[in-house]
Design a protein around this motif. Structure first.
Motif, PDB file in Angstrom:
ATOM      1  N   GLN A  15       0.817  -1.208   0.000  1.00  0.00           N
ATOM      2  CA  GLN A  15       0.000   0.000   0.000  1.00  0.00           C
ATOM      3  C   GLN A  15       0.852   1.260   0.000  1.00  0.00           C
ATOM      4  O   GLN A  15       0.536   2.232  -0.689  1.00  0.00           O
ATOM      5  CB  GLN A  15      -0.941  -0.007   1.195  1.00  0.00           C
ATOM      6  CG  GLN A  15      -2.036  -1.026   1.076  1.00  0.00           C
ATOM      7  CD  GLN A  15      -2.940  -1.050   2.292  1.00  0.00           C
ATOM      8  OE1 GLN A  15      -3.024  -0.104   3.045  1.00  0.00           O
ATOM      9  NE2 GLN A  15      -3.619  -2.170   2.485  1.00  0.00           N
ATOM     10  N   GLN A  19       0.763   4.025  -2.993  1.00  0.00           N
ATOM     11  CA  GLN A  19       0.458   5.420  -2.692  1.00  0.00           C
ATOM     12  C   GLN A  19       1.602   6.345  -3.077  1.00  0.00           C
ATOM     13  O   GLN A  19       1.372   7.494  -3.451  1.00  0.00           O
ATOM     14  CB  GLN A  19       0.137   5.577  -1.212  1.00  0.00           C
ATOM     15  CG  GLN A  19      -1.189   4.968  -0.840  1.00  0.00           C
ATOM     16  CD  GLN A  19      -1.490   5.122   0.638  1.00  0.00           C
ATOM     17  OE1 GLN A  19      -0.851   5.864   1.353  1.00  0.00           O
ATOM     18  NE2 GLN A  19      -2.488   4.385   1.096  1.00  0.00           N
ATOM     19  N   PRO A  24      -1.230  11.891  -7.214  1.00  0.00           N
ATOM     20  CA  PRO A  24      -2.151  12.226  -6.119  1.00  0.00           C
ATOM     21  C   PRO A  24      -3.613  12.333  -6.557  1.00  0.00           C
ATOM     22  O   PRO A  24      -4.516  12.003  -5.787  1.00  0.00           O
ATOM     23  CB  PRO A  24      -1.634  13.576  -5.623  1.00  0.00           C
ATOM     24  CG  PRO A  24      -0.198  13.605  -6.003  1.00  0.00           C
ATOM     25  CD  PRO A  24      -0.109  12.823  -7.283  1.00  0.00           C
ATOM     26  N   GLU A  25      -3.866  12.749  -7.795  1.00  0.00           N
ATOM     27  CA  GLU A  25      -5.239  12.889  -8.270  1.00  0.00           C
ATOM     28  C   GLU A  25      -5.933  11.533  -8.426  1.00  0.00           C
ATOM     29  O   GLU A  25      -7.158  11.448  -8.380  1.00  0.00           O
ATOM     30  CB  GLU A  25      -5.286  13.613  -9.625  1.00  0.00           C
ATOM     31  CG  GLU A  25      -4.671  14.988  -9.622  1.00  0.00           C
ATOM     32  CD  GLU A  25      -3.163  14.954  -9.861  1.00  0.00           C
ATOM     33  OE1 GLU A  25      -2.672  14.082 -10.595  1.00  0.00           O
ATOM     34  OE2 GLU A  25      -2.469  15.806  -9.283  1.00  0.00           O
ATOM     35  N   LYS A  26      -5.164  10.481  -8.640  1.00  0.00           N
ATOM     36  CA  LYS A  26      -5.737   9.151  -8.893  1.00  0.00           C
ATOM     37  C   LYS A  26      -5.566   8.206  -7.709  1.00  0.00           C
ATOM     38  O   LYS A  26      -5.974   7.054  -7.780  1.00  0.00           O
ATOM     39  CB  LYS A  26      -5.072   8.535 -10.124  1.00  0.00           C
ATOM     40  CG  LYS A  26      -5.267   9.345 -11.377  1.00  0.00           C
ATOM     41  CD  LYS A  26      -4.498   8.754 -12.514  1.00  0.00           C
ATOM     42  CE  LYS A  26      -4.576   9.681 -13.717  1.00  0.00           C
ATOM     43  NZ  LYS A  26      -3.675   9.270 -14.771  1.00  0.00           N
ATOM     44  N   ARG A  27      -4.969   8.671  -6.637  1.00  0.00           N
ATOM     45  CA  ARG A  27      -4.607   7.797  -5.523  1.00  0.00           C
ATOM     46  C   ARG A  27      -5.816   7.088  -4.907  1.00  0.00           C
ATOM     47  O   ARG A  27      -5.781   5.903  -4.635  1.00  0.00           O
ATOM     48  CB  ARG A  27      -3.872   8.605  -4.461  1.00  0.00           C
ATOM     49  CG  ARG A  27      -3.268   7.752  -3.391  1.00  0.00           C
ATOM     50  CD  ARG A  27      -2.379   8.559  -2.481  1.00  0.00           C
ATOM     51  NE  ARG A  27      -1.213   9.013  -3.231  1.00  0.00           N
ATOM     52  CZ  ARG A  27      -0.541  10.125  -2.954  1.00  0.00           C
ATOM     53  NH1 ARG A  27      -0.928  10.897  -1.967  1.00  0.00           N
ATOM     54  NH2 ARG A  27       0.505  10.470  -3.652  1.00  0.00           N
ATOM     55  N   GLY A  28      -6.903   7.795  -4.695  1.00  0.00           N
ATOM     56  CA  GLY A  28      -8.095   7.192  -4.102  1.00  0.00           C
ATOM     57  C   GLY A  28      -8.682   6.094  -4.964  1.00  0.00           C
ATOM     58  O   GLY A  28      -9.070   5.034  -4.464  1.00  0.00           O
ATOM     59  N   ARG A  29      -8.753   6.344  -6.254  1.00  0.00           N
ATOM     60  CA  ARG A  29      -9.292   5.337  -7.170  1.00  0.00           C
ATOM     61  C   ARG A  29      -8.412   4.097  -7.209  1.00  0.00           C
ATOM     62  O   ARG A  29      -8.902   2.967  -7.198  1.00  0.00           O
ATOM     63  CB  ARG A  29      -9.407   5.917  -8.574  1.00  0.00           C
ATOM     64  CG  ARG A  29     -10.450   6.994  -8.691  1.00  0.00           C
ATOM     65  CD  ARG A  29     -10.555   7.486 -10.120  1.00  0.00           C
ATOM     66  NE  ARG A  29     -11.319   8.704 -10.137  1.00  0.00           N
ATOM     67  CZ  ARG A  29     -10.837   9.887 -10.464  1.00  0.00           C
ATOM     68  NH1 ARG A  29      -9.574  10.003 -10.829  1.00  0.00           N
ATOM     69  NH2 ARG A  29     -11.596  10.955 -10.446  1.00  0.00           N
ATOM     70  N   MET A  31      -6.290   3.049  -4.904  1.00  0.00           N
ATOM     71  CA  MET A  31      -6.361   2.334  -3.627  1.00  0.00           C
ATOM     72  C   MET A  31      -7.692   1.585  -3.498  1.00  0.00           C
ATOM     73  O   MET A  31      -7.743   0.501  -2.915  1.00  0.00           O
ATOM     74  CB  MET A  31      -6.161   3.291  -2.456  1.00  0.00           C
ATOM     75  CG  MET A  31      -4.735   3.809  -2.344  1.00  0.00           C
ATOM     76  SD  MET A  31      -3.463   2.533  -2.348  1.00  0.00           S
ATOM     77  CE  MET A  31      -3.859   1.633  -0.863  1.00  0.00           C
ATOM     78  N   GLY A  32      -8.764   2.150  -4.039  1.00  0.00           N
ATOM     79  CA  GLY A  32     -10.038   1.445  -4.047  1.00  0.00           C
ATOM     80  C   GLY A  32      -9.969   0.177  -4.887  1.00  0.00           C
ATOM     81  O   GLY A  32     -10.449  -0.890  -4.473  1.00  0.00           O
ATOM     82  N   TYR A  34      -7.212  -1.456  -5.580  1.00  0.00           N
ATOM     83  CA  TYR A  34      -6.320  -2.357  -4.842  1.00  0.00           C
ATOM     84  C   TYR A  34      -7.107  -3.100  -3.764  1.00  0.00           C
ATOM     85  O   TYR A  34      -6.945  -4.305  -3.593  1.00  0.00           O
ATOM     86  CB  TYR A  34      -5.175  -1.555  -4.214  1.00  0.00           C
ATOM     87  CG  TYR A  34      -4.315  -2.368  -3.276  1.00  0.00           C
ATOM     88  CD1 TYR A  34      -3.284  -3.150  -3.766  1.00  0.00           C
ATOM     89  CD2 TYR A  34      -4.548  -2.358  -1.900  1.00  0.00           C
ATOM     90  CE1 TYR A  34      -2.495  -3.900  -2.911  1.00  0.00           C
ATOM     91  CE2 TYR A  34      -3.772  -3.111  -1.048  1.00  0.00           C
ATOM     92  CZ  TYR A  34      -2.743  -3.865  -1.546  1.00  0.00           C
ATOM     93  OH  TYR A  34      -1.979  -4.613  -0.689  1.00  0.00           O
TER      94      TYR A  34
END
Length: 96
Positions: A15, A19, A24-29, A31-32, A34
């Protein structure tokens, strides 16, 4: 204890690596995605291995799975240097 420790350690390392490398703009997507793969992967694998084992037996199915893991490990081992370079370049770019 040792298996749990190894799973937690590799999970945190994976993880952190994801990260660090992802924009940074795509990090949430990312990680989701993943998280979905991390949770659904073992279940899907159990379903596939269970289906195969009903035809060829459990021992051969586990042996085939081990063979696939060894092939993937060998591929990753051969690509290690190029993967390290690209991840280091991406991490440097993210830090700047």
């Amino acid at each position: 204890f040792f298996t749990g420790f190894a799973m937690i350690t590799t999970g945190i390392a994976a993880q952190t690596l994801v990260q660090t490398v992802v924009d940074p703009e795509k990090r949430g997507r990312v990680m989701g995605l993943y998280g979905v793969v991390f949770r659904a992967g073992p279940s899907l694998n159990a379903l596939i291995m269970g289906s195969i084992s009903s035809f060829v037996g459990l021992q051969l199915t586990v042996a085939m799975g081990a063979g696939l893991c060894l092939i993937y490990w060998l591929w990753a081992r051969l690509k290690r240097e190029s993967m390290e370079e690209s991840l280091e370049m991406a991490a440097r770019g993210a830090a700047e």
